[in-house]
Design an enzyme around this catalytic site. Structure first.
Site, PDB file in Angstrom:
ATOM      1  CB  SER A 180      -3.967  26.988 -27.764  1.00  0.00           C
ATOM      2  OG  SER A 180      -5.007  26.873 -28.697  1.00  0.00           O
ATOM      3  CB  SER A 181      -9.252  28.292 -27.222  1.00  0.00           C
ATOM      4  OG  SER A 181      -8.941  28.525 -28.570  1.00  0.00           O
ATOM      5  CB  CYS A 182      -6.459  23.864 -29.679  1.00  0.00           C
ATOM      6  SG  CYS A 182      -6.395  25.030 -31.004  1.00  0.00           S
TER       7      CYS A 182
ATOM      8  CE1 TYR B 255      -0.157  24.869 -30.859  1.00  0.00           C
ATOM      9  CE2 TYR B 255      -2.537  24.938 -30.641  1.00  0.00           C
ATOM     10  CZ  TYR B 255      -1.318  25.566 -30.572  1.00  0.00           C
ATOM     11  OH  TYR B 255      -1.260  26.884 -30.230  1.00  0.00           O
TER      12      TYR B 255
ATOM     13  CE  LYS C  95       0.668  25.637 -27.354  1.00  0.00           C
ATOM     14  NZ  LYS C  95       1.739  26.530 -26.901  1.00  0.00           N
TER      15      LYS C  95
ATOM     16  N   PRO D 203      -4.958  31.449 -24.344  1.00  0.00           N
ATOM     17  CG  PRO D 203      -3.088  32.412 -25.337  1.00  0.00           C
ATOM     18  CD  PRO D 203      -3.555  31.165 -24.653  1.00  0.00           C
TER      19      PRO D 203
ATOM     20  CG  LEU E 229      -3.852  35.024 -29.750  1.00  0.00           C
ATOM     21  CD1 LEU E 229      -2.465  34.645 -29.244  1.00  0.00           C
ATOM     22  CD2 LEU E 229      -4.535  35.966 -28.771  1.00  0.00           C
TER      23      LEU E 229
HETATM   24  N1  LIG Z   1      -1.696  32.683 -32.899  1.00  0.00           N
HETATM   25  C1  LIG Z   1      -2.765  32.288 -32.232  1.00  0.00           C
HETATM   26  O1  LIG Z   1      -3.909  32.469 -32.700  1.00  0.00           O
HETATM   27  C2  LIG Z   1      -2.637  31.623 -30.892  1.00  0.00           C
HETATM   28  C3  LIG Z   1      -3.809  31.286 -30.223  1.00  0.00           C
HETATM   29  C4  LIG Z   1      -3.726  30.688 -28.964  1.00  0.00           C
HETATM   30  C5  LIG Z   1      -2.498  30.450 -28.408  1.00  0.00           C
HETATM   31  N2  LIG Z   1      -1.365  30.780 -29.074  1.00  0.00           N
HETATM   32  C6  LIG Z   1      -0.093  30.487 -28.417  1.00  0.00           C
HETATM   33  O2  LIG Z   1       0.630  31.685 -28.249  1.00  0.00           O
HETATM   34  C7  LIG Z   1       2.027  31.416 -28.370  1.00  0.00           C
HETATM   35  C8  LIG Z   1       2.637  32.286 -29.444  1.00  0.00           C
HETATM   36  O3  LIG Z   1       1.997  32.070 -30.696  1.00  0.00           O
HETATM   37  P1  LIG Z   1       2.264  33.045 -31.932  1.00  0.00           P
HETATM   38  O4  LIG Z   1       0.974  33.206 -32.624  1.00  0.00           O
HETATM   39  O5  LIG Z   1       3.046  34.227 -31.490  1.00  0.00           O
HETATM   40  O6  LIG Z   1       3.145  32.112 -32.865  1.00  0.00           O
HETATM   41  P2  LIG Z   1       4.394  32.521 -33.790  1.00  0.00           P
HETATM   42  O7  LIG Z   1       4.218  33.903 -34.307  1.00  0.00           O
HETATM   43  O8  LIG Z   1       4.540  31.399 -34.751  1.00  0.00           O
HETATM   44  O9  LIG Z   1       5.567  32.517 -32.765  1.00  0.00           O
HETATM   45  C9  LIG Z   1       6.098  31.342 -32.230  1.00  0.00           C
HETATM   46  C10 LIG Z   1       7.548  31.584 -31.982  1.00  0.00           C
HETATM   47  O10 LIG Z   1       8.127  30.370 -31.468  1.00  0.00           O
HETATM   48  C11 LIG Z   1       9.373  30.225 -32.072  1.00  0.00           C
HETATM   49  N3  LIG Z   1       9.781  28.824 -32.129  1.00  0.00           N
HETATM   50  C12 LIG Z   1       9.121  27.800 -32.714  1.00  0.00           C
HETATM   51  N4  LIG Z   1       9.845  26.669 -32.616  1.00  0.00           N
HETATM   52  C13 LIG Z   1      10.991  27.023 -31.954  1.00  0.00           C
HETATM   53  C14 LIG Z   1      12.139  26.303 -31.558  1.00  0.00           C
HETATM   54  N5  LIG Z   1      12.259  24.992 -31.815  1.00  0.00           N
HETATM   55  N6  LIG Z   1      13.127  26.962 -30.920  1.00  0.00           N
HETATM   56  C15 LIG Z   1      13.011  28.288 -30.664  1.00  0.00           C
HETATM   57  N7  LIG Z   1      11.939  29.024 -30.997  1.00  0.00           N
HETATM   58  C16 LIG Z   1      10.943  28.386 -31.639  1.00  0.00           C
HETATM   59  C17 LIG Z   1       9.190  30.755 -33.488  1.00  0.00           C
HETATM   60  O11 LIG Z   1      10.409  31.071 -34.055  1.00  0.00           O
HETATM   61  P3  LIG Z   1      10.585  30.962 -35.670  1.00  0.00           P
HETATM   62  O12 LIG Z   1       9.525  31.800 -36.267  1.00  0.00           O
HETATM   63  O13 LIG Z   1      11.944  31.450 -35.892  1.00  0.00           O
HETATM   64  O14 LIG Z   1      10.396  29.519 -35.983  1.00  0.00           O
HETATM   65  C18 LIG Z   1       8.326  31.972 -33.230  1.00  0.00           C
HETATM   66  O15 LIG Z   1       9.107  33.094 -32.949  1.00  0.00           O
HETATM   67  C19 LIG Z   1       2.141  29.923 -28.661  1.00  0.00           C
HETATM   68  O16 LIG Z   1       2.361  29.232 -27.471  1.00  0.00           O
HETATM   69  C20 LIG Z   1       0.793  29.573 -29.215  1.00  0.00           C
HETATM   70  O17 LIG Z   1       0.499  28.214 -28.983  1.00  0.00           O
HETATM   71  C21 LIG Z   1      -1.403  31.375 -30.297  1.00  0.00           C
END
Ligand SMILES: NC(=O)c1ccc[n+]([C@@H]2O[C@H](COP(=O)([O-])OP(=O)(O)OC[C@H]3O[C@@H](n4cnc5c(N)ncnc54)[C@H](OP(=O)(O)O)[C@@H]3O)[C@@H](O)[C@H]2O)c1
Length: 299
Positions: free
Chosen positions: A94-96, A123, A127, A150, A153
């Site tokens: 993440s950008s964090c 967090y 990361k 990323p 998002l």
């Molecule tokens: N959203 C953003 O703005 C953003 C920005 C930069 C980077 N990212 C990165 O992109 C990736 C995806 O993010 P996202 O936005 O798609 O988040 P998300 O919608 O919350 O998806 C994360 C997924 O991880 C699963 N998960 C969490 N804990 C788990 C565990 N203990 N065992 C199995 N599965 C688990 C969740 O399942 P449940 O929902 O069932 O818990 C969910 O399906 C992450 O690595 C995040 O750090 C996101």
């Protein structure tokens, strides 16, 4: 959000053997369960999108879980990928990860050059550890594990729970509910002055697929648009798209977070990848998706 976008991308590209698990089927914090999963399924390519994810409130409140869950998920998956001979793994950070006061735009080499932003430090530390795990398994064991960072998002399947959501889905929900309930004002956190960059989840999935096909080096890669807006501009844009006609009330008692987080995406551009979805178009699509799935998104 990201996992489902990557699955859509892989399906569009014609892949049929896509192995996924929900968190209730496989708790990735559980080392034995992850080991069994990799032994049984033997995947060739791994997109590591699972993580404990949230906005500023969740990051700052659940500091222990944001560190523990993310460390466990990454460690278990990366180690099992090494043990079972996965051909290539893409870790999503993440950008964090960048220091709070790093020069802008954020170049990949600014990692670990200063103090992190305090609200999401756990967090970010997790990361950064994920990046270092990929690097260590690459240098010691020759694993082709790459990392991508990323920017913020948004898109289908985002989190609209106001206790855990990021800024754009939170604003979409707040403006929508205020419009439906005919409320005169919407409260927005902070001063509105921080600047943020936003990328549509389908563009991110496209970039992940591009890197999986084309990139095999140690240095992680920023993924973003290279363009940012103030939170105030983002809020006004969503207000307009949703059609809310009341006022915005800025709650300056609430934290702003990092003042600016613009990615330098020149390396990705030089490789030949660029985003396709502009912010207004992406937000319009996202609001349509929210309207179509409101019952699902808001329990
Ligand atoms: N959203 C953003 O703005 C953003 C920005 C930069 C980077 N990212 C990165 O992109 C990736 C995806 O993010 P996202 O936005 O798609 O988040 P998300 O919608 O919350 O998806 C994360 C997924 O991880 C699963 N998960 C969490 N804990 C788990 C565990 N203990 N065992 C199995 N599965 C688990 C969740 O399942 P449940 O929902 O069932 O818990 C969910 O399906 C992450 O690595 C995040 O750090 C996101």
């Amino acid at each position: 959000m990201v996992g489902s976008a990557i699955v859509r991308k892989l399906q569009d590209e014609g892949y049929t053997t896509i192995i996924t698990r929900t968190s209730s089927e496989l708790d990735l914090r559980n080392q034995a369960a992850v080991t069994d999963f990799f032994d049984q399924e033997n995947p060739d390519y791994v997109f590591l999108a699972a993580a404990k994810v949230g906005g500023i409130l969740a990051n700052n409140t659940y500091r222990a879980e944001f560190l523990y869950d993310n460390l466990m998920i990454e460690s278990n998956i990366i180690h099992s990928a090494y043990k079972t001979g996965v051909k290539k793994l893409l870790f999503l950070g993440s950008s964090c990860i960048y220091p709070k006061l790093a020069p802008q735009p954020l170049k990949e080499e600014y990692l670990l050059s200063g103090y992190l932003e305090s609200t999401n430090e756990p967090y970010a530390i997790a990361k950064i550890t994920g990046i270092k795990l990929c690097d260590a398994y690459r240098s010691q064991y020759g694993c082709n594990f790459i990392s991508a960072m990323p920017t913020n998002l948004y898109g289908p399947n985002d989190n609209y729970n106001l206790q855990g959501s990021h800024v754009l889905p939170a604003l979409i929900r707040k403006f929508h509910e205020a419009k439906v309930n005919d409320e005169p004002t919407v409260e927005v956190w902070g001063t509105g002055s921080p600047m943020r960059e936003f990328l549509h989840a389908d563009d991110l999935a496209d970039a992940c697929f591009f890197l999986m096909e084309n990139y095999n080096d140690e240095l992680f890669v920023n993924i973003g648009t290279g363009e940012d807006v103030t939170i105030r501009e983002a809020a006004e844009l969503i207000k307009d798209i949703v059609g809310f006609e009341g006022e915005l009330r800025w709650n300056t008692e609430k934290p702003d977070g990092t003042p600016r987080k613009l990615m330098d995406v020149s390396r990705l551009h030089e490789m030949g990848w660029k985003h396709r979805t502009e912010l207004r178009q992406g937000l319009e699509m996202t609001y349509q998706d929210f309207l179509a799935n409101e019952v699902l998104y808001i329990e």
